[in-house]
Design an enzyme around this catalytic site. Structure first.
Site, PDB file in Angstrom:
ATOM      1  N   TYR A   1      15.831  -1.735   6.039  1.00  0.00           N
ATOM      2  CA  TYR A   1      14.549  -2.176   5.499  1.00  0.00           C
ATOM      3  C   TYR A   1      14.764  -3.135   4.334  1.00  0.00           C
ATOM      4  CZ  TYR A   1       9.896  -2.024   3.399  1.00  0.00           C
ATOM      5  OH  TYR A   1       8.674  -2.365   2.860  1.00  0.00           O
TER       6      TYR A   1
ATOM      7  N   GLY B   1      -0.946  -7.773   9.457  1.00  0.00           N
ATOM      8  CA  GLY B   1      -1.000  -6.394   8.968  1.00  0.00           C
ATOM      9  C   GLY B   1      -2.314  -6.078   8.297  1.00  0.00           C
TER      10      GLY B   1
ATOM     11  N   GLY C   1      -4.352  -0.170   5.418  1.00  0.00           N
ATOM     12  CA  GLY C   1      -3.581  -0.191   4.187  1.00  0.00           C
ATOM     13  C   GLY C   1      -3.850  -1.377   3.282  1.00  0.00           C
ATOM     14  N   ILE C   2      -2.791  -1.882   2.692  1.00  0.00           N
ATOM     15  CA  ILE C   2      -2.895  -2.992   1.753  1.00  0.00           C
ATOM     16  C   ILE C   2      -3.471  -4.221   2.440  1.00  0.00           C
ATOM     17  CG2 ILE C   2      -1.537  -4.577   0.328  1.00  0.00           C
ATOM     18  CD1 ILE C   2       0.397  -2.227  -0.148  1.00  0.00           C
ATOM     19  N   GLY C   3      -3.041  -4.488   3.665  1.00  0.00           N
ATOM     20  CA  GLY C   3      -3.515  -5.670   4.376  1.00  0.00           C
ATOM     21  C   GLY C   3      -5.014  -5.662   4.592  1.00  0.00           C
TER      22      GLY C   3
ATOM     23  N   SER D   1       9.026  -6.450  -1.159  1.00  0.00           N
ATOM     24  CA  SER D   1       8.982  -5.035  -1.539  1.00  0.00           C
ATOM     25  C   SER D   1       9.940  -4.800  -2.689  1.00  0.00           C
ATOM     26  CB  SER D   1       9.389  -4.177  -0.330  1.00  0.00           C
ATOM     27  OG  SER D   1       9.715  -2.867  -0.711  1.00  0.00           O
TER      28      SER D   1
END
Length: 314
Positions: free
Chosen positions: A176, A22, A26-28, A151
């Site tokens: 999720y 990922g 984004g964060i990755g 998460s």
């Protein structure tokens, strides 16, 4: 409101090979950029090559001397996961850091992976489970640290043991949460099994808090044609420095868990602000859904059965 800068010092990563799932946005992407700037050789396994090339260019713009390269990976396909394992094993280089960061979130309608699993369970958990099994020899060679990104959703809901693939009644957020609970249980069980079987790797967990990323944004491939109300609210709060984090600060718990000499195996790291949705990274109390060793063993054995991936036993 002026946001107080939040950052960490990342130890020198020269000579280390890091794999970040990922990592194309984004964060990755922030995680990969910081690791590359600290000297690590960064491997970005990506599904979309064009997007991966843009991410690599951004990393090199930030750190021109960085070593960053792409490999193909679709976590929603066990065949693709096995192919990446074969490629990296063929290269023969030890892996020192594996940050399991990729994920999908709340398709409005139930979707399935190539192998027929509910997409969130199949991608967020089963794909990563299989990936670690295929890379285990390289992880052992590098005495690797594996950090799995869960998460805040792993602090709600439960594993739907009677219908893991949500075939009878799909609920996007509950599915999720299940995927992230399963993933967290796996990360802790990986550490226990490494200690029991002498694999020589350590495994811990991180969570990014809440920040404006693409997870809740418009994603046509997931059947979400427009940004959700939640992501619009998160962007508003983040821009004003209220409560939640930014993509940069949300990357810090995983970076801390993966690189800090003060971060330990079998522990859990996330933002230390109010509600743990923003703030500097710190060790946190394990979410209640992640504390059962019985459920950890059960979800591990379930993944072995569903993916046919196997780990060596002493």
């Amino acid at each position: 409101m002026t946001r107080t800068p939040i950052d960490i010092i990342i130890p020198d990563q020269s000579g280390k090979r890091a794999v970040v799932t990922g990592g194309s946005d984004g964060i990755g992407l922030r995680i990969a950029t910081r690791l590359a700037a600290a000297g690590a050789e960064v491997i970005l396994p990506v599904r979309n090559l064009r997007k991966g090339e843009a991410a690599a260019a951004r990393i090199l713009a930030n750190a021109p001397s960085a070593a960053v390269s792409l490999r193909h990976l679709d976590l929603a396909s066990l065949e693709s996961v096995a192919a990446l394992g074969e490629v990296l094993r063929g290269e023969g280089n030890p892996i020192h850091l594996l940050i399991n960061n990729a994920g999908v979130m709340t398709p409005p309608e139930r979707q399935t992976t190539v192998d027929g699993f509910e997409s969130q369970f199949g991608t967020n958990y089963l794909g990563h489970f299989a990936l670690v099994s295929h890379l285990l020899a390289l992880l052992r060679a590098g005495n690797a640290r594996v950090t799995s990104q869960v998460s805040v959703a792993a602090n709600q809901g439960a594993i739907n043991w009677d219908d893991l693939n949500w075939e009878r009644r799909y609920h996007g957020m509950r599915a999720y949460s299940q995927s992230k609970i399963a993933f967290g249980l796996f990360g802790l069980e990986l550490n226990r099994r490494s200690e029991a079987n002498g694999w020589g790797i350590s495994s811990n967990l991180s969570h990014p808090g809440v920040a404006p990323t693409s997870l809740l944004a418009a994603r046509p491939e997931l059947g979400r044609g427009a940004d959700t109300r939640e992501i619009r609210t998160i962007r508003w709060l983040s821009a004003r420095g209220v409560l939640v984090g930014t993509p940069e600060t949300a990357a810090l718990p995983a970076l801390y868990a993966a690189t800090s000499p003060d971060a330990h195996a079998g522990r859990f790291y996330g933002p230390n602000g109010l509600g743990h949705v923003g703030g500097a990274p710190a060790e946190q109390k394990l979410f209640s859904r992640l504390r059962s060793e019985d459920e950890s063993r059960r979800i591990w054995e379930t993944a072995e059965e569903l993916t046919t991936a196997r780990f060596p036993v002493a």
